[in-house]
Motif scaffolding. Structure first.
Motif, mmCIF file in Angstrom:
data_model
loop_
_atom_site.group_PDB
_atom_site.id
_atom_site.type_symbol
_atom_site.label_atom_id
_atom_site.label_comp_id
_atom_site.label_asym_id
_atom_site.label_seq_id
_atom_site.Cartn_x
_atom_site.Cartn_y
_atom_site.Cartn_z
ATOM 1 N N LYS A 177 0.862 -1.174 0.000
ATOM 2 C CA LYS A 177 0.000 0.000 0.000
ATOM 3 C C LYS A 177 0.904 1.232 0.000
ATOM 4 C CE LYS A 177 -3.838 -2.230 2.408
ATOM 5 N NZ LYS A 177 -4.481 -2.676 1.219
ATOM 6 N N PRO A 178 0.457 2.339 -0.589
ATOM 7 C CA PRO A 178 1.332 3.519 -0.691
ATOM 8 C C PRO A 178 1.725 4.108 0.664
ATOM 9 C CG PRO A 178 -0.879 4.010 -1.475
ATOM 10 C CD PRO A 178 -0.833 2.546 -1.220
ATOM 11 N N PHE A 179 1.009 3.780 1.706
ATOM 12 C CA PHE A 179 1.336 4.346 3.021
ATOM 13 C C PHE A 179 2.219 3.440 3.868
ATOM 14 C CE2 PHE A 179 -3.007 2.639 3.089
ATOM 15 C CZ PHE A 179 -2.920 1.669 4.080
ATOM 16 N N PHE A 180 2.575 2.253 3.378
ATOM 17 C CA PHE A 180 3.517 1.411 4.116
ATOM 18 C C PHE A 180 4.924 1.961 3.938
ATOM 19 C CE2 PHE A 180 0.765 -2.663 3.594
ATOM 20 C CZ PHE A 180 -0.010 -2.300 4.675
ATOM 21 N N SER A 181 5.621 2.131 5.028
ATOM 22 C CA SER A 181 6.990 2.649 5.013
ATOM 23 C C SER A 181 7.989 1.505 4.911
ATOM 24 C CB SER A 181 7.234 3.435 6.305
ATOM 25 O OG SER A 181 8.588 3.674 6.510
ATOM 26 N N GLN A 182 9.168 1.795 4.366
ATOM 27 C CA GLN A 182 10.251 0.816 4.328
ATOM 28 C C GLN A 182 10.685 0.422 5.735
ATOM 29 O OE1 GLN A 182 11.609 -0.758 1.647
ATOM 30 N NE2 GLN A 182 9.991 0.229 0.480
ATOM 31 N N GLY A 183 10.515 1.335 6.690
ATOM 32 C CA GLY A 183 10.937 1.084 8.061
ATOM 33 C C GLY A 183 9.818 0.631 8.977
ATOM 34 N N SER A 190 16.867 1.345 11.821
ATOM 35 C CA SER A 190 15.777 2.020 12.527
ATOM 36 C C SER A 190 14.438 1.626 11.927
ATOM 37 C CB SER A 190 15.945 3.537 12.439
ATOM 38 O OG SER A 190 17.101 3.942 13.113
ATOM 39 N N TYR A 191 13.512 1.274 12.801
ATOM 40 C CA TYR A 191 12.183 0.844 12.393
ATOM 41 C C TYR A 191 11.158 1.481 13.332
ATOM 42 C CZ TYR A 191 14.681 -2.738 9.783
ATOM 43 O OH TYR A 191 15.510 -3.381 8.921
ATOM 44 N N PHE A 192 9.909 1.436 12.927
ATOM 45 C CA PHE A 192 8.839 1.916 13.797
ATOM 46 C C PHE A 192 7.642 0.991 13.697
ATOM 47 C CE2 PHE A 192 7.513 3.703 9.786
ATOM 48 C CZ PHE A 192 6.126 3.710 9.845
ATOM 49 N N THR A 193 6.787 1.091 14.678
ATOM 50 C CA THR A 193 5.536 0.349 14.646
ATOM 51 C C THR A 193 4.401 1.283 15.036
ATOM 52 O OG1 THR A 193 4.368 -1.637 15.389
ATOM 53 C CG2 THR A 193 5.801 -0.556 16.997
ATOM 54 N N ARG A 194 3.288 1.146 14.339
ATOM 55 C CA ARG A 194 2.097 1.932 14.673
ATOM 56 C C ARG A 194 0.849 1.056 14.727
ATOM 57 N NH1 ARG A 194 1.316 5.652 9.208
ATOM 58 N NH2 ARG A 194 2.136 4.112 7.752
ATOM 59 N N ALA A 195 1.054 -0.261 14.623
ATOM 60 C CA ALA A 195 -0.106 -1.154 14.633
ATOM 61 C C ALA A 195 0.311 -2.567 15.050
ATOM 62 C CB ALA A 195 -0.746 -1.204 13.253
ATOM 63 N N THR A 196 -0.687 -3.311 15.464
ATOM 64 C CA THR A 196 -0.529 -4.732 15.784
ATOM 65 C C THR A 196 -1.418 -5.514 14.840
ATOM 66 O OG1 THR A 196 -0.113 -4.259 18.114
ATOM 67 C CG2 THR A 196 -0.852 -6.484 17.588
ATOM 68 N N VAL A 197 -0.901 -6.602 14.322
ATOM 69 C CA VAL A 197 -1.719 -7.486 13.498
ATOM 70 C C VAL A 197 -2.076 -8.700 14.357
ATOM 71 C CG1 VAL A 197 0.267 -8.661 12.427
ATOM 72 C CG2 VAL A 197 -1.925 -8.678 11.279
#
Length: 184
Positions: A73-79, A117-124
């Protein structure tokens, strides 16, 4: 491998830290894990112990790249990594290194971009539901699209809202820029 012991009765010995190839890992660290010769995954260390044969083990909660579960999806980041509800016990020697896991704002505002460096904004969840759902993710710009911190953005000097340069008119990149709401 060198471990620092945390007292415990019984057959297993639990530890708060573990040293692998000169790197010390602790409970709560987020790490890269070698799944196969060509595949790495990510996990958060929840427990460190050794079994009856003194083999160091680690319990991890897995993190996954969004594209491992969903179409790109266009809003998924590489990180971007999603936290999961999946856990496993792995041999400690499968851990390859630490990564820096941040929240969304810390990742977006970082001064130095690096591959670790990575980030998380959700849980699956186990049934592939996202918490919070995509509909609740931060939206930006007049196009109201979900914020991808990898994209190029312009910030209004007045309201500090974020916009895509392709969605707004920027006359002079050297001058402070104001959105149409702040101009009126």
């Amino acid at each position: 491998m060198k471990a620092q012991k945390r007292a415990r009765n019984g057959v297993q010995k639990e530890y708060s830290k573990l040293k692998i190839d000169q790197e010390t890992y602790e409970i709560g660290d987020t790490v890269e894990v070698k799944i196969s010769e060509r595949m790495l995954s990510f996990g958060t260390i929840l427990k460190i112990w050794s079994d009856n044969l003194n083999n160091p083990k680690i319990r991890v909660r897995w993190l996954v790249k969004p594209t491992e579960i969903f179409e790109p999806k266009p809003f998924f980041s590489q990180g971007e990594l999603f936290d999961t509800e999946s856990y496993d016990v792995i041999p400690a020697q499968d851990v390859c290194g630490k990564i820096k896991l941040m929240d969304f704002d810390e990742y977006h505002n970082r001064e130095i971009a690096d591959d670790n460096s990575y980030f998380t904004r959700a849980t699956v969840t186990k049934n592939k539901k996202i918490r919070p759902p995509f509909s609740e993710w931060k939206k930006i710009c007049i196009c109201k699209s979900i914020f991808n911190p990898d994209d190029i953005h312009v910030v209004c000097e007045g309201c500090e809202e974020i916009f895509h340069p392709d969605c707004v008119v920027i006359l002079d990149e050297a001058e402070p820029w104001y959105c149409s709401v702040c101009l009126h």
